[in-house]
Design a protein around this motif. Structure first.
Motif, PDB file in Angstrom:
ATOM      1  N   ILE A   1     -16.666  48.422  79.076  1.00 17.38           N
ATOM      2  CA  ILE A   1     -15.622  48.675  77.829  1.00 17.38           C
ATOM      3  C   ILE A   1     -14.706  49.692  78.052  1.00 17.38           C
ATOM      4  O   ILE A   1     -15.038  51.056  78.556  1.00 17.38           O
ATOM      5  CB  ILE A   1     -16.659  49.150  76.577  1.00 17.38           C
TER       6      ILE A   1
ATOM      7  N   THR B 243      -8.061  46.974  76.122  1.00 17.44           N
ATOM      8  CA  THR B 243      -9.004  46.486  75.298  1.00 17.44           C
ATOM      9  C   THR B 243      -9.838  45.135  76.077  1.00 17.44           C
ATOM     10  O   THR B 243      -9.545  44.915  77.153  1.00 17.44           O
ATOM     11  CB  THR B 243      -8.815  46.150  73.807  1.00 17.44           C
ATOM     12  N   LEU B 244     -11.112  44.887  75.666  1.00 21.33           N
ATOM     13  CA  LEU B 244     -11.866  43.727  75.861  1.00 21.33           C
ATOM     14  C   LEU B 244     -11.310  42.431  75.166  1.00 21.33           C
ATOM     15  O   LEU B 244     -11.289  41.441  75.808  1.00 21.33           O
ATOM     16  CB  LEU B 244     -13.368  43.841  75.566  1.00 21.33           C
ATOM     17  N   ASN B 245     -10.370  42.714  74.300  1.00 23.61           N
ATOM     18  CA  ASN B 245      -9.804  41.371  73.468  1.00 23.61           C
ATOM     19  C   ASN B 245      -8.738  40.548  74.261  1.00 23.61           C
ATOM     20  O   ASN B 245      -8.281  41.080  75.267  1.00 23.61           O
ATOM     21  CB  ASN B 245      -8.930  41.905  72.472  1.00 23.61           C
TER      22      ASN B 245
ATOM     23  N   PHE C 157     -12.318  38.363  70.347  1.00 19.54           N
ATOM     24  CA  PHE C 157     -13.536  39.320  70.817  1.00 19.54           C
ATOM     25  C   PHE C 157     -13.987  38.649  72.150  1.00 19.54           C
ATOM     26  O   PHE C 157     -13.953  37.446  72.175  1.00 19.54           O
ATOM     27  CB  PHE C 157     -14.639  39.724  69.815  1.00 19.54           C
ATOM     28  N   SER C 158     -14.382  39.495  73.173  1.00 19.95           N
ATOM     29  CA  SER C 158     -15.278  38.814  74.178  1.00 19.95           C
ATOM     30  C   SER C 158     -16.636  38.769  74.240  1.00 19.95           C
ATOM     31  O   SER C 158     -17.395  38.520  75.309  1.00 19.95           O
ATOM     32  CB  SER C 158     -14.558  39.759  75.353  1.00 19.95           C
TER      33      SER C 158
ATOM     34  N   ASN D 226     -14.580  46.424  64.870  1.00 13.70           N
ATOM     35  CA  ASN D 226     -13.897  47.188  65.939  1.00 13.70           C
ATOM     36  C   ASN D 226     -14.482  48.635  66.323  1.00 13.70           C
ATOM     37  O   ASN D 226     -14.818  49.247  65.317  1.00 13.70           O
ATOM     38  CB  ASN D 226     -12.513  47.380  65.611  1.00 13.70           C
ATOM     39  N   ASP D 227     -14.433  48.915  67.648  1.00  8.95           N
ATOM     40  CA  ASP D 227     -14.694  50.207  67.835  1.00  8.95           C
ATOM     41  C   ASP D 227     -13.473  51.336  67.730  1.00  8.95           C
ATOM     42  O   ASP D 227     -12.432  50.746  67.242  1.00  8.95           O
ATOM     43  CB  ASP D 227     -15.380  50.557  69.308  1.00  8.95           C
TER      44      ASP D 227
ATOM     45  N   ASN E 181     -11.389  52.262  69.885  1.00  7.55           N
ATOM     46  CA  ASN E 181     -10.369  51.861  70.614  1.00  7.55           C
ATOM     47  C   ASN E 181      -9.909  50.702  70.317  1.00  7.55           C
ATOM     48  O   ASN E 181      -9.032  50.099  71.323  1.00  7.55           O
ATOM     49  CB  ASN E 181     -10.808  51.923  72.124  1.00  7.55           C
TER      50      ASN E 181
ATOM     51  N   ASN F  64     -11.611  47.668  70.428  1.00  8.89           N
ATOM     52  CA  ASN F  64     -12.309  46.486  71.133  1.00  8.89           C
ATOM     53  C   ASN F  64     -13.070  45.815  69.930  1.00  8.89           C
ATOM     54  O   ASN F  64     -13.735  46.530  69.161  1.00  8.89           O
ATOM     55  CB  ASN F  64     -13.536  47.246  71.904  1.00  8.89           C
ATOM     56  N   LYS F  65     -12.925  44.647  70.066  1.00 14.33           N
ATOM     57  CA  LYS F  65     -13.551  43.706  68.784  1.00 14.33           C
ATOM     58  C   LYS F  65     -14.770  43.239  69.468  1.00 14.33           C
ATOM     59  O   LYS F  65     -15.053  42.781  70.477  1.00 14.33           O
ATOM     60  CB  LYS F  65     -12.609  42.434  68.635  1.00 14.33           C
TER      61      LYS F  65
END
Length: 139
Positions: free
Chosen positions: A13, A60-62, A72-73, A114-115, A117, A119-120
Motif C-alpha cells: 500500500i 494510491t491503490l485506486n 478500490f483494489s 478510505n485510509d 492517503n 486508498n479505497k
C-alpha cells in the motif's frame, strides 16, 4: 503447471508518511505492527501481511474503470450484515471516511472506506465459503 498459487502473502500500500499511516492502521483498523523503518512498515491485518511503502504524493491503490469511476483494489470480508454494520459504526466513531451501504446485486452488502492517503477499500458482509469452512466452522 506442477504448482499452484495457494494464497496472497503480502499486499503493498503506497503511503506518504510511514509513521502516521502505520499508526492510522493500528489505531483505526486494529492492525498489528511487525516491523517499521522510515521507508516501510509491515502490518498484520485480516489474516494478511501488508507493507506500507513510502511513496510520492497522490499514489494510491485506486484505479479508474472504463466508466470513469474511481475503484478500490481490495475487499475485506466480515461475518454477516451485523458485523458489517458494527464495523461501519466503529470506523465512523474513529473518524474514518466511509461511504454509504451498497447493494451490488449479489449476496450481502458492502461499503467503501478510505485510509489517510486516499486508498479505497471495500468491505463485504459475506465471508468466502473456504475461509468459513477452514477457520470458523467447528470452532
Amino acid at each position: 503447471m506442477s504448482g499452484k498459487l495457494l494464497r496472497v502473502g503480502t499486499a503493498y500500500i503506497p503511503v506518504t508518511n510511514v509513521e502516521q499511516s502505520s499508526e492510522w492502521y493500528i489505531n483505526k483498523l486494529g492492525a498489528g505492527l511487525s516491523y517499521k523503518d522510515e521507508d516501510k512498515a509491515i502490518l498484520n491485518l485480516a489474516n494478511q501481511s501488508f507493507f506500507l511503502v513510502k511513496s510520492d504524493e497522490n499514489q494510491t491503490l485506486n484505479f479508474i474503470d472504463v466508466h470513469g469511476k474511481e475503484r478500490f483494489s481490495m475487499t475485506f470480508e466480515v461475518n454477516g450484515v451485523e458485523s458489517l454494520e458494527a464495523l461501519y459504526k466503529d470506523l465512523i466513531a474513529n473518524g474514518v471516511r466511509v461511504g454509504e451501504f451498497e447493494n451490488r446485486e449479489h449476496a450481502g452488502r458492502n461499503f467503501v472506506f478510505n485510509d489517510l492517503n486516499g486508498n479505497k477499500f471495500d468491505v463485504w458482509s459475506e465471508l468466502s465459503p473456504q475461509f468459513k469452512e477452514k477457520y470458523l466452522e467447528g470452532k
